[in-house]
Design an enzyme around this catalytic site. Sequence first.
Site, PDB file in Angstrom:
ATOM      1  CG  HIS A 148      12.773 -10.251  53.236  1.00  0.00           C
ATOM      2  ND1 HIS A 148      12.092  -9.404  52.033  1.00  0.00           N
ATOM      3  CD2 HIS A 148      12.074 -11.429  53.443  1.00  0.00           C
ATOM      4  CE1 HIS A 148      11.449 -10.636  51.659  1.00  0.00           C
ATOM      5  NE2 HIS A 148      11.243 -12.080  53.162  1.00  0.00           N
ATOM      6  CD  GLU A 173       9.599  -8.517  49.509  1.00  0.00           C
ATOM      7  OE1 GLU A 173       9.151  -8.781  51.039  1.00  0.00           O
ATOM      8  OE2 GLU A 173       9.153  -9.964  49.357  1.00  0.00           O
ATOM      9  CG  ASN A 220       8.102 -11.025  56.592  1.00  0.00           C
ATOM     10  OD1 ASN A 220       7.809  -9.742  56.494  1.00  0.00           O
ATOM     11  ND2 ASN A 220       9.364 -11.162  55.462  1.00  0.00           N
ATOM     12  N   GLY A 270       7.136 -14.479  46.868  1.00  0.00           N
ATOM     13  CA  GLY A 270       5.507 -14.215  46.082  1.00  0.00           C
ATOM     14  C   GLY A 270       5.399 -14.448  44.129  1.00  0.00           C
ATOM     15  CB  SER A 283       5.625 -19.587  46.514  1.00  0.00           C
ATOM     16  OG  SER A 283       5.909 -18.141  45.886  1.00  0.00           O
ATOM     17  CE  LYS A 310       7.793 -11.384  51.833  1.00  0.00           C
ATOM     18  NZ  LYS A 310       8.249 -11.800  50.686  1.00  0.00           N
ATOM     19  CD  GLU A 353      12.551 -15.556  52.638  1.00  0.00           C
ATOM     20  OE1 GLU A 353      11.641 -16.352  53.181  1.00  0.00           O
ATOM     21  OE2 GLU A 353      12.835 -14.437  52.897  1.00  0.00           O
TER      22      GLU A 353
HETATM   23  P1  13P Z   1       5.817 -15.392  50.082  1.00  0.00           P
HETATM   24  O1  13P Z   1       5.383 -16.936  51.303  1.00  0.00           O
HETATM   25  O2  13P Z   1       4.251 -14.732  49.953  1.00  0.00           O
HETATM   26  O3  13P Z   1       6.382 -16.046  48.897  1.00  0.00           O
HETATM   27  O4  13P Z   1       7.034 -14.865  50.634  1.00  0.00           O
HETATM   28  C1  13P Z   1       8.224 -14.869  51.389  1.00  0.00           C
HETATM   29  C2  13P Z   1       9.205 -14.271  51.749  1.00  0.00           C
HETATM   30  O5  13P Z   1       9.475 -13.791  51.009  1.00  0.00           O
HETATM   31  C3  13P Z   1       8.753 -14.956  53.609  1.00  0.00           C
HETATM   32  O6  13P Z   1       9.614 -13.840  53.651  1.00  0.00           O
END
Ligand code: 13P
Length: 248
Positions: free
Chosen positions: A94, A96, A9, A172, A211, A11, A166
């Site tokens: 997601h 976010e 992803n 992150g 992560s 983002k 997640e």
């Molecule tokens: P990270 O791998 O950067 O922690 O992000 C995970 C994520 O949100 C994937 O959708």
Amino acid sequence: MRRSIVAGNWKMHGSREAVADFCKALRRAPLGAELDVLVFPPVAYLGEFVAGVGDAGVAVGAQDLHPAAQGAHTGEVSAAMIADLGGRWVLTGHSERRSEQGESDALVAAKFGAALGAGLRPILCVGETLAQRRAGEAEAVVAGQVQAVIEAVGVDGVAQGAVAYEPIWAIGTGETAAPDEAAAMHGLIRETIGAADAALAGSVRVIYGGSVNPHNAAALFSEPDIDGGLIGGASLQAESFLAIVAAA
Ligand code: 13P
């Protein structure tokens, strides 16, 4: 159906140049035939990504969609448009989007249903905050997020896509869930599905995100209940993404 999924992803990262470089590296890499390798670039680059990966064995998807087929929804993208650009998968819910756009379980479920209706394979993202985990609410939160989609599209519908666990505190942050801790939540997700259809509990693919990197991927993927990963930061460079693909 292939058992494992490794999905990147991006983002809101990338550029046309980054897409071209990444696709070039993917075309050169040997990808396991036993594995679904997916990349979710920003929708602006979806068509270019599809053309760039060619027949490298990588499927491309969008990070979000609108639940309506078309209409007066400025700035939005429908499932049919994603499919038209060559997208085959789409992320829904997601964290976010849940936090930044206030997406509810009901909206996420509607998006999941719209994706299925257009022939896309949706990935339902679920996960709890650190505060919810500390309050002992993680199981209830995650089960509720899964249940909302089961109620909207049925358990067969969920099984046509996949679920990504997640935990928000792991996204992150560099703080990955311990493999057994993640596996316990994957077990809970399967139990929630199993309560509706016991036969599907084992076959629905449940992947982990938060992560994941080339160093911790193998330990996470060795858990029987973890069917792969949804990778954020470590999916932006072809080298680290391919190392995670290799670990799967
Ligand atoms: P990270 O791998 O950067 O922690 O992000 C995970 C994520 O949100 C994937 O959708």
